[in-house]
Design an enzyme around this catalytic site. Sequence first.
Site, mmCIF file in Angstrom:
data_model
loop_
_atom_site.group_PDB
_atom_site.id
_atom_site.type_symbol
_atom_site.label_atom_id
_atom_site.label_comp_id
_atom_site.label_asym_id
_atom_site.label_seq_id
_atom_site.Cartn_x
_atom_site.Cartn_y
_atom_site.Cartn_z
ATOM 1 N N CYS A 182 0.842 -1.250 0.106
ATOM 2 C CA CYS A 182 -0.071 0.097 0.150
ATOM 3 C C CYS A 182 0.980 1.252 -0.042
ATOM 4 O O CYS A 182 1.790 1.130 0.839
ATOM 5 C CB CYS A 182 -0.845 -0.010 1.198
ATOM 6 S SG CYS A 182 -2.016 1.478 1.340
ATOM 7 N N HIS A 191 -9.155 -3.866 -2.099
ATOM 8 C CA HIS A 191 -8.100 -3.051 -1.459
ATOM 9 C C HIS A 191 -8.591 -1.751 -1.280
ATOM 10 O O HIS A 191 -8.667 -0.924 -0.173
ATOM 11 C CB HIS A 191 -6.569 -3.454 -1.850
ATOM 12 C CG HIS A 191 -5.712 -2.396 -1.187
ATOM 13 N ND1 HIS A 191 -4.535 -3.258 -0.440
ATOM 14 C CD2 HIS A 191 -5.430 -1.291 -1.282
ATOM 15 C CE1 HIS A 191 -3.707 -2.169 -0.067
ATOM 16 N NE2 HIS A 191 -4.300 -0.970 -0.547
ATOM 17 N N GLU A 192 -8.932 -1.113 -2.377
ATOM 18 C CA GLU A 192 -9.153 0.170 -2.640
ATOM 19 C C GLU A 192 -10.555 0.689 -1.886
ATOM 20 O O GLU A 192 -10.769 1.799 -1.365
ATOM 21 C CB GLU A 192 -9.277 0.740 -4.042
ATOM 22 C CG GLU A 192 -7.871 0.576 -4.797
ATOM 23 C CD GLU A 192 -6.690 1.109 -4.052
ATOM 24 O OE1 GLU A 192 -6.934 2.144 -3.316
ATOM 25 O OE2 GLU A 192 -5.571 0.785 -4.258
ATOM 26 N N HIS A 223 -10.107 1.261 1.574
ATOM 27 C CA HIS A 223 -9.821 2.659 2.052
ATOM 28 C C HIS A 223 -10.884 3.289 1.994
ATOM 29 O O HIS A 223 -10.723 4.353 3.233
ATOM 30 C CB HIS A 223 -8.873 3.272 0.771
ATOM 31 C CG HIS A 223 -7.530 2.649 0.899
ATOM 32 N ND1 HIS A 223 -6.609 2.999 2.030
ATOM 33 C CD2 HIS A 223 -6.666 2.086 -0.035
ATOM 34 C CE1 HIS A 223 -5.268 2.568 1.858
ATOM 35 N NE2 HIS A 223 -5.352 1.937 0.692
HETATM 36 NI NI NI Z 1 -3.561 0.831 -0.127
#
Ligand code: NI
Length: 175
Positions: free
Chosen positions: A101, A143-144, A147
């Site tokens: 990341c 993953h995004e 966030h």
């Molecule tokens: Ni990330």
Amino acid sequence: MPLLRQIAQLGHPVLRTPSSHVTIPVPDRIRELADDMLATLREAAGVGIAAPQVYEPLSLFIVASRPNPRYPDAPLMEPEVVFNPDIIERSDELVKDWEGCLSIPGIRGQVPRHQRIRARYQTADGLVVEREFAGFVARIFQHEFDHLEGLMFLDRLESTRDIITEKEYQKLVAR
Ligand code: NI
């Protein structure tokens, strides 16, 4: 001209702030933000970036898969700019593989993710897209998406033993 943005690092509260919905059609300020994020992602040679990572807690991220040493078969895709996403289906099958990341430099972790997902999101012009993703691209999307909810890949680890340094990771992929 797009600007390179600073990337928020682990510990900054913006990375733990749930993101707000983006109004559609996207205002000019947010289009500029997306352009800046794309430039910042390219500069960092990443495959994805979410708005909170550039200090903007908004529901927006970019997925930009390309082949790399760990995923030689990863598709080379036009960067997809995703607004107000939702993951509407997740496969039962989980796959554990390495992630990094831009907000956590120097370490990598083996993160379990759903092998396939179906997502719904909007484009900058307000088009609603429903699309299925699998493998590496599904991993980036998840993953995004995390966030936007204030989650980091560290939160998804099964064990702290699944963390290694970037130096050790580079040895692994060079094999
Ligand atoms: Ni990330």
